[in-house]
Design a protein around this motif. Structure first.
Motif, PDB file in Angstrom:
ATOM      1  N   GLU A 139       0.836  -1.201   0.000  1.00 22.66           N
ATOM      2  CA  GLU A 139       0.000   0.000   0.000  1.00 22.66           C
ATOM      3  C   GLU A 139       0.873   1.254   0.000  1.00 22.66           C
ATOM      4  OE1 GLU A 139      -3.652   2.055   2.575  1.00 22.66           O
ATOM      5  OE2 GLU A 139      -2.859   0.071   3.124  1.00 22.66           O
ATOM      6  N   ARG A 140       0.510   2.208  -0.822  1.00 21.41           N
ATOM      7  CA  ARG A 140       1.301   3.432  -0.943  1.00 21.41           C
ATOM      8  C   ARG A 140       0.572   4.615  -0.316  1.00 21.41           C
ATOM      9  NH1 ARG A 140       4.603   2.832  -6.343  1.00 21.41           N
ATOM     10  NH2 ARG A 140       4.067   0.715  -6.937  1.00 21.41           N
ATOM     11  N   PRO A 141       1.310   5.526   0.288  1.00 20.93           N
ATOM     12  CA  PRO A 141       0.674   6.743   0.805  1.00 20.93           C
ATOM     13  C   PRO A 141       0.262   7.643  -0.350  1.00 20.93           C
ATOM     14  CG  PRO A 141       3.051   6.903   1.028  1.00 20.93           C
ATOM     15  CD  PRO A 141       2.756   5.512   0.548  1.00 20.93           C
ATOM     16  N   PRO A 142      -0.621   8.600  -0.114  1.00 20.12           N
ATOM     17  CA  PRO A 142      -1.047   9.509  -1.187  1.00 20.12           C
ATOM     18  C   PRO A 142       0.162  10.226  -1.805  1.00 20.12           C
ATOM     19  CG  PRO A 142      -2.433   9.771   0.748  1.00 20.12           C
ATOM     20  CD  PRO A 142      -1.292   8.897   1.162  1.00 20.12           C
ATOM     21  N   MET A 143       0.043  10.550  -3.099  1.00 21.24           N
ATOM     22  CA  MET A 143       1.101  11.290  -3.791  1.00 21.24           C
ATOM     23  C   MET A 143       0.830  12.783  -3.609  1.00 21.24           C
ATOM     24  SD  MET A 143       3.911  11.189  -5.466  1.00 21.24           S
ATOM     25  CE  MET A 143       4.054   9.468  -5.975  1.00 21.24           C
ATOM     26  N   ILE A 144       1.503  13.353  -2.638  1.00 19.71           N
ATOM     27  CA  ILE A 144       1.362  14.775  -2.316  1.00 19.71           C
ATOM     28  C   ILE A 144       2.740  15.415  -2.454  1.00 19.71           C
ATOM     29  CG2 ILE A 144       0.728  16.450  -0.542  1.00 19.71           C
ATOM     30  CD1 ILE A 144      -1.035  14.245   0.711  1.00 19.71           C
ATOM     31  N   ALA A 145       2.788  16.555  -3.103  1.00 21.56           N
ATOM     32  CA  ALA A 145       4.078  17.220  -3.327  1.00 21.56           C
ATOM     33  C   ALA A 145       4.818  17.422  -2.008  1.00 21.56           C
ATOM     34  CB  ALA A 145       3.865  18.566  -4.014  1.00 21.56           C
ATOM     35  N   GLY A 146       6.082  17.025  -1.990  1.00 21.49           N
ATOM     36  CA  GLY A 146       6.912  17.216  -0.811  1.00 21.49           C
ATOM     37  C   GLY A 146       6.829  16.104   0.204  1.00 21.49           C
ATOM     38  N   THR A 147       6.182  14.980  -0.155  1.00 24.69           N
ATOM     39  CA  THR A 147       6.079  13.866   0.791  1.00 24.69           C
ATOM     40  C   THR A 147       6.804  12.648   0.246  1.00 24.69           C
ATOM     41  OG1 THR A 147       4.021  13.007  -0.161  1.00 24.69           O
ATOM     42  CG2 THR A 147       3.830  14.668   1.570  1.00 24.69           C
ATOM     43  N   GLY A 148       7.540  11.984   1.120  1.00 20.87           N
ATOM     44  CA  GLY A 148       8.189  10.729   0.783  1.00 20.87           C
ATOM     45  C   GLY A 148       7.350   9.562   1.251  1.00 20.87           C
ATOM     46  N   ALA A 149       7.893   8.373   1.103  1.00 19.46           N
ATOM     47  CA  ALA A 149       7.152   7.169   1.497  1.00 19.46           C
ATOM     48  C   ALA A 149       8.076   6.225   2.246  1.00 19.46           C
ATOM     49  CB  ALA A 149       6.583   6.472   0.262  1.00 19.46           C
TER      50      ALA A 149
END
Length: 615
Positions: free
Chosen positions: A472-482
């Motif tokens: 599962e991936r976290p949301p793709m939000i500018a400035g966020t890593g995973a």
């Protein structure tokens, strides 16, 4: 075989025309055979064989200074200047370069890897000749497509007023990488197809009395008046595959003591039927089968360029304000099908990266959503426009930065290892790099809604899908890593597709009893400082993995965050390119040599942990 006895151009200067034609056929076959094995720039070199032979027959090289534009016309030049026996090593690690390089031979006057530079180099050589009191000839060979570049036009403006001998040969094949576009290409083509004009212009009748007719004819044909008004004498059009006529023309103009333009008409891909019919496809090739032109490399998965093209079409179907711009790289950047589907929303501006970015900025200012698709190494040429035309106005131009990171075979001039640095230096610029196929799609989707400059960088490589490994991936939000995988011993922080190596390295380390955390940084700017701060409190050490040079990557910014969060700098390491120009080699070998493969990352992580434990 004549080539076997050629160690320098002096060895061919006693040959007659029939033997020179035999030599041309041999050169063409060697180029075809070698490119079918090693890959390389095929069509452009096949088209320049006779021209190269004629130049070395008529000039006193290397005393006379021969300057090649781009350098992907230079294979015959290499064969005639002592590199026939090493030609099988073309573009291989430790072998000869695919471009001209003065470190390789005294016959290579100046390094050439990018287009539109030869005329500026010639201007410098002319200035040096004047200051030195020399009398050597200066000859620059430039393709018609490269004349669309701003640097070439700036140099023409300067060169036309130069003193003494200067010969500019326009190798006109109606192509750059893709088909040449724009007014200059149109005008040159008129001269190619209306050779009667030149015969009339030089007729005794026109020369003696009908000057008004001569002036009228000049005004009807833009290239002639364009070059002559700049200060050049214009000659052409010469059949670029007739060695005898080429030698006659070069001998006629080479000692004229003023700037001269000689237009030569050639066929890109000459002598190989498939390349003649598909010159753009055979411009740069991977190893292929000569009999049918099919690649020897099986393509079972799409590349990042493929994914970009397909996704942009999907996005453009529902958003009428999306437009695409490229600089003579429609096929290479994956935009060919987009251009067919949306011909009014796709622009190939020729070899003019500065113009591409300036045009995109203007479109963005009017509410459109421009995507500028350019190779990383060529986007460097538009840095001023990125800063002034896009950055200061915070305009939402989307940069699709292809061939980012380490690139196979082409050597230092084509490595995309500087873009993170020059892009993230622009305030307000979002810079991201996907770890896999799925995140690339999500970044492209995110970019549609961008309100400021937005750059996505990706390699010339297969777009692997790591969904099974990542989950599962976290949301793709500018400035966020995973946080891709948990671990408390060492964190491997990756930027871009090196994520695949980081996940494999984690498995290797697990076999040693080391618990490795894997973080996909995703964004080089803005950085996910919160995620990095948490790493400082949960892991003993942090290893940064990036396909950039040391001074242009994210390492320093990551270190700043980690140290501010209380981590000892001695426990922070890096795998990536040092501050050097990477050599030519296969991408896999380049990754390995810079510890960016799984084994390299695992080894670096072990060493970093060992150092931490000793302390």
């Amino acid at each position: 075989m004549i080539l076997e006895h050629v160690s320098s151009p002096a060895d061919i200067r006693e040959l007659d025309i029939p033997h020179l034609r035999m030599l041309a056929a041999e050169c063409r076959q060697v180029i075809l055979d070698t490119c079918s094995i090693n890959g390389g720039h095929l069509a452009s070199n096949l088209g320049a064989v006779e021209l190269t032979i004629a130049l070395h027959m008529t000039l006193d090289t290397p005393t006379d200074q021969l300057v090649w534009d781009v350098g992907h016309q230079g294979y015959t030049h290499k064969l005639l200047t002592g590199r026939y026996k090493s030609f099988s090593t073309l573009r291989q690690c430790g072998g000869i370069s695919g471009f001209v390089n003065p470190n390789e031979s005294p016959y290579d006057t100046f390094l050439a890897g990018h287009a539109s530079t030869s005329l500026s180099i010639a201007a410098g050589l002319l200035a040096a000749r004047y200051l030195d009191g020399g009398n050597q000839r200066v000859v620059a060979v430039i393709g018609d497509g490269a004349l669309s570049g701003g640097m070439a036009l700036e140099a023409l403006n300067n060169l036309g007023r130069a003193h003494g001998q200067c010969l500019v040969i326009v190798n006109d094949n109606a192509m750059s990488i893709s088909r040449s576009v724009g007014g200059m290409a149109w005008a040159l083509n008129r001269l190619r197809t209306r050779a009667w004009y030149l015969r009339v212009r030089e007729s005794p009748l026109v020369g003696r009395g009908l000057r008004w007719l001569r002036t009228l004819l000049k005004r009807l044909y833009l290239p002639t008046i364009f070059f002559e008004e700049l200060g050049f004498r214009y000659f052409g059009v010469v059949d670029g595959h007739d060695i005898g006529k080429l030698m006659e023309a070069i001998n006629m103009v080479k000692d004229i003591q003023q700037p001269v333009v000689l237009q030569v008409a050639t066929i890109k891909g000459k002598g190989y039927d498939l390349a003649e019919r598909q010159p753009a496809h055979f411009h740069g090739v991977a190893p292929f089968l000569i009999e049918n032109g099919l690649s020897k490399e099986e393509k079972s998965m799409p590349t990042y360029s493929d994914v970009f093209g397909e996704t942009l079409i999907r996005l453009a179907e529902t958003d009428q304000r999306i437009v695409a711009i490229t600089a003579a790289m429609m096929d290479g950047t994956g935009l060919a099908e987009f251009a067919r589907r949306f011909p009014d929303r796709c622009y190939d501006v020729g070899i003019a990266e500065q113009h591409a970015v300036g045009m995109a900025a203007s479109l963005a200012s009017r509410g459109y959503k421009p995507y500028v698709a350019v190779y990383s190494t060529f986007l460097q040429r538009a840095y001023d426009q990125i800063v002034n035309d896009v950055g200061i106005g915070n305009l939402p131009v989307r940069f699709a930065v292809d061939r980012a990171g380490l690139v196979s075979d082409d050597g230092p001039t084509h490595q995309g290892v500087f873009d993170v640095g020059f892009l993230k230096s622009v305030p307000g610029m979002t810079v991201c790099s996907p770890g896999d196929h799925r995140d690339f799609l999500r970044m492209l989707e995110l970019s549609v809604a961008a309100t400021g400059p937005f750059a996505i960088r990706y390699p010339k490589d297969v777009a692997y899908d790591l969904s099974e490994e990542i989950g599962e991936r976290p949301p793709m939000i500018a400035g966020t890593g995973a946080l891709v995988a948990e671990g408390s011993d060492v964190a491997i922080v990756s930027l871009g597709p090196v994520l695949r190596s980081a996940l494999e390295a984690r498995k290797i380390l697990a076999g040693d009893g080391v618990q490795a955390c894997v973080v996909d940084l995703r964004f080089a700017q803005p950085l996910d400082t919160g995620l990095l701060t948490r790493l400082a409190g949960t892991c003993q050490a942090v290893l940064v993995a990036e396909e950039t040079t040391r001074s242009t990557g994210v390492y320093d910014a990551v270190v700043e965050v980690l140290v501010h969060a209380g981590m000892n700098i001695a426990y922070i390491g890096r795998c990536g390119v040092p501050d050097v120009f990477p050599v030519q080699d296969k991408r896999a070998h380049l990754l390995s040599s810079h510890q960016l493969d799984a084994q390299g990352l695992a080894g670096a992580a072990r060493a970093l942990l060992a150092g931490a434990e000793r302390r």
